[in-house]
Design a protein around this motif. Structure first.
Motif, PDB file in Angstrom:
ATOM      1  N   VAL A  85       0.832  -1.205   0.000  1.00 58.30           N
ATOM      2  CA  VAL A  85       0.000   0.000   0.000  1.00 58.30           C
ATOM      3  C   VAL A  85       0.869   1.259   0.000  1.00 58.30           C
ATOM      4  CG1 VAL A  85      -1.782   1.283   1.252  1.00 58.30           C
ATOM      5  CG2 VAL A  85      -1.879  -1.214   1.150  1.00 58.30           C
ATOM      6  N   GLY A  86       1.855   1.285   0.880  1.00 56.17           N
ATOM      7  CA  GLY A  86       2.712   2.460   0.988  1.00 56.17           C
ATOM      8  C   GLY A  86       3.443   2.781  -0.306  1.00 56.17           C
ATOM      9  N   SER A  87       3.925   1.759  -0.981  1.00 56.36           N
ATOM     10  CA  SER A  87       4.642   1.983  -2.241  1.00 56.36           C
ATOM     11  C   SER A  87       3.716   2.574  -3.300  1.00 56.36           C
ATOM     12  CB  SER A  87       5.242   0.669  -2.742  1.00 56.36           C
ATOM     13  OG  SER A  87       6.184   0.180  -1.800  1.00 56.36           O
ATOM     14  N   LYS A  88       2.453   2.148  -3.304  1.00 56.23           N
ATOM     15  CA  LYS A  88       1.484   2.710  -4.255  1.00 56.23           C
ATOM     16  C   LYS A  88       1.217   4.177  -3.955  1.00 56.23           C
ATOM     17  CE  LYS A  88      -0.780  -1.633  -5.376  1.00 56.23           C
ATOM     18  NZ  LYS A  88      -1.993  -2.440  -5.280  1.00 56.23           N
ATOM     19  N   LEU A  89       1.156   4.515  -2.661  1.00 53.05           N
ATOM     20  CA  LEU A  89       0.985   5.926  -2.299  1.00 53.05           C
ATOM     21  C   LEU A  89       2.168   6.763  -2.768  1.00 53.05           C
ATOM     22  CD1 LEU A  89      -0.540   5.760   1.277  1.00 53.05           C
ATOM     23  CD2 LEU A  89      -1.621   6.670  -0.775  1.00 53.05           C
ATOM     24  N   MET A  90       3.363   6.211  -2.639  1.00 53.69           N
ATOM     25  CA  MET A  90       4.552   6.944  -3.077  1.00 53.69           C
ATOM     26  C   MET A  90       4.615   7.058  -4.599  1.00 53.69           C
ATOM     27  SD  MET A  90       7.570   6.102  -0.371  1.00 53.69           S
ATOM     28  CE  MET A  90       7.219   4.389  -0.024  1.00 53.69           C
ATOM     29  N   GLN A  91       3.973   6.116  -5.313  1.00 52.59           N
ATOM     30  CA  GLN A  91       3.870   6.268  -6.760  1.00 52.59           C
ATOM     31  C   GLN A  91       2.995   7.473  -7.105  1.00 52.59           C
ATOM     32  OE1 GLN A  91       2.481   2.336  -7.967  1.00 52.59           O
ATOM     33  NE2 GLN A  91       4.447   1.971  -8.992  1.00 52.59           N
ATOM     34  N   CYS A  92       1.968   7.716  -6.300  1.00 48.42           N
ATOM     35  CA  CYS A  92       1.105   8.882  -6.512  1.00 48.42           C
ATOM     36  C   CYS A  92       1.861  10.169  -6.199  1.00 48.42           C
ATOM     37  CB  CYS A  92      -0.131   8.809  -5.621  1.00 48.42           C
ATOM     38  SG  CYS A  92      -1.305   7.560  -6.110  1.00 48.42           S
ATOM     39  N   GLN A  93       2.610  10.151  -5.116  1.00 48.44           N
ATOM     40  CA  GLN A  93       3.380  11.339  -4.708  1.00 48.44           C
ATOM     41  C   GLN A  93       4.536  10.849  -3.841  1.00 48.44           C
ATOM     42  OE1 GLN A  93       4.818  14.193  -5.076  1.00 48.44           O
ATOM     43  NE2 GLN A  93       2.859  15.269  -5.233  1.00 48.44           N
ATOM     44  N   MET A  96       5.289  11.335  -0.060  1.00 45.13           N
ATOM     45  CA  MET A  96       4.608  10.561   0.991  1.00 45.13           C
ATOM     46  C   MET A  96       5.596   9.755   1.817  1.00 45.13           C
ATOM     47  SD  MET A  96       1.340  10.732   1.610  1.00 45.13           S
ATOM     48  CE  MET A  96       1.146   9.201   2.504  1.00 45.13           C
ATOM     49  N   GLY A  97       6.759   9.487   1.257  1.00 46.77           N
ATOM     50  CA  GLY A  97       7.771   8.714   1.966  1.00 46.77           C
ATOM     51  C   GLY A  97       8.192   9.340   3.289  1.00 46.77           C
ATOM     52  N   ILE A  98       8.005  10.645   3.443  1.00 45.61           N
ATOM     53  CA  ILE A  98       8.345  11.297   4.708  1.00 45.61           C
ATOM     54  C   ILE A  98       7.351  10.915   5.811  1.00 45.61           C
ATOM     55  CG2 ILE A  98       7.073  13.469   4.363  1.00 45.61           C
ATOM     56  CD1 ILE A  98      10.615  13.271   5.791  1.00 45.61           C
ATOM     57  N   ASP A  99       6.138  10.542   5.432  1.00 48.88           N
ATOM     58  CA  ASP A  99       5.103  10.176   6.397  1.00 48.88           C
ATOM     59  C   ASP A  99       4.840   8.672   6.443  1.00 48.88           C
ATOM     60  OD1 ASP A  99       4.347  12.692   7.580  1.00 48.88           O
ATOM     61  OD2 ASP A  99       3.604  13.250   5.601  1.00 48.88           O
ATOM     62  N   LEU A 100       5.625   7.918   5.700  1.00 54.92           N
ATOM     63  CA  LEU A 100       5.501   6.462   5.716  1.00 54.92           C
ATOM     64  C   LEU A 100       6.806   5.879   6.241  1.00 54.92           C
ATOM     65  CD1 LEU A 100       3.790   5.928   2.254  1.00 54.92           C
ATOM     66  CD2 LEU A 100       2.707   5.851   4.507  1.00 54.92           C
ATOM     67  N   PRO A 101       6.771   4.761   6.931  1.00 53.10           N
ATOM     68  CA  PRO A 101       5.570   4.013   7.290  1.00 53.10           C
ATOM     69  C   PRO A 101       4.678   4.811   8.242  1.00 53.10           C
ATOM     70  CG  PRO A 101       7.552   3.017   8.259  1.00 53.10           C
ATOM     71  CD  PRO A 101       7.995   4.176   7.447  1.00 53.10           C
ATOM     72  N   LEU A 102       3.492   4.289   8.421  1.00 51.84           N
ATOM     73  CA  LEU A 102       2.524   4.933   9.305  1.00 51.84           C
ATOM     74  C   LEU A 102       2.992   4.856  10.747  1.00 51.84           C
ATOM     75  CD1 LEU A 102      -0.726   3.491   7.708  1.00 51.84           C
ATOM     76  CD2 LEU A 102       0.176   5.814   7.459  1.00 51.84           C
ATOM     77  N   LYS A 103       2.468   5.762  11.545  1.00 52.99           N
ATOM     78  CA  LYS A 103       2.844   5.823  12.961  1.00 52.99           C
ATOM     79  C   LYS A 103       1.602   6.042  13.813  1.00 52.99           C
ATOM     80  CE  LYS A 103       5.581   9.128  11.569  1.00 52.99           C
ATOM     81  NZ  LYS A 103       5.638   8.841  10.169  1.00 52.99           N
ATOM     82  N   ALA A 120      -4.263  11.935  10.353  1.00 51.37           N
ATOM     83  CA  ALA A 120      -5.472  11.654   9.578  1.00 51.37           C
ATOM     84  C   ALA A 120      -5.083  11.462   8.116  1.00 51.37           C
ATOM     85  CB  ALA A 120      -6.464  12.803   9.709  1.00 51.37           C
ATOM     86  N   PRO A 121      -5.511  10.369   7.490  1.00 46.22           N
ATOM     87  CA  PRO A 121      -5.198  10.179   6.073  1.00 46.22           C
ATOM     88  C   PRO A 121      -5.632  11.358   5.202  1.00 46.22           C
ATOM     89  CG  PRO A 121      -5.934   8.127   7.012  1.00 46.22           C
ATOM     90  CD  PRO A 121      -6.159   9.190   8.064  1.00 46.22           C
ATOM     91  N   SER A 122      -6.762  11.986   5.529  1.00 47.98           N
ATOM     92  CA  SER A 122      -7.204  13.146   4.748  1.00 47.98           C
ATOM     93  C   SER A 122      -6.197  14.296   4.861  1.00 47.98           C
ATOM     94  CB  SER A 122      -8.591  13.615   5.196  1.00 47.98           C
ATOM     95  OG  SER A 122      -8.572  13.957   6.567  1.00 47.98           O
TER      96      SER A 122
END
Length: 154
Positions: A85-93, A96-103, A120-122
């Motif tokens: 999931v995280g890698s797909k988010l980073m493909q979008c932008q 996002m890697g600065i906020d992944l992994p989730l905490k 919040a994901p939003s």
């Protein structure tokens, strides 16, 4: 000069307390927990593992503070995620890697109340100006809410 000192004296003698409640912080989802910080974290880790999340780390901020002789109420951070999931988010932008992994941060406030909190994901969608990842964002939001509820329910 003496007046300035007298005005500043209360701030020097008494540590400043945050006026904001955990539930008032923009971009943060916050859930109260009836458990201790330690038990809430254990519950959360169990839920995450049951849902095939990778646990990348746990940071006990209170223990680290104690090691340098600073008092801090119980506070622990759990770092986790799913690279699919995280890698797909980073493909979008990729930022996002600065906020992944989730905490998830679990902490005890000055009144002894325990809180579980996460970005919040939003908020992350807005922060990184994600486009075309709405379905992933909704899935993450739903999952985080479910994990939080399971970790804090009696």
């Amino acid at each position: 000069m003496a007046r300035i000192f007298l005005v500043l004296l209360p701030f020097l003698l008494f540590p400043l307390k945050s006026m904001a409640k955990p539930t008032d912080i923009d971009g943060l989802e916050v859930v109260s927990s009836p458990y201790t910080v330690e038990q809430t974290v254990e519950n959360l880790v169990k839920v995450l593992e049951e849902n095939n999340m990778s646990i990348f780390g746990r940071i006990n901020h209170a223990k680290a503070a104690q090691e340098v002789e600073i008092d801090l109420r119980p506070t622990e951070l759990v770092i986790f995620g799913n690279p699919k999931v995280g890698s797909k988010l980073m493909q979008c932008q990729q930022s996002m890697g600065i906020d992944l992994p989730l905490k998830v941060l679990v902490f005890e406030d000055e009144d002894g109340k325990v809180w579980l909190s996460y970005n919040a994901p939003s908020y992350l969608e807005q922060r990184h100006k994600l486009v075309g990842c709405n379905a992933l964002g909704k899935k993450i939001a739903t999952s985080l809410a479910e994990f939080s509820e399971q970790a804090t329910k009696k």
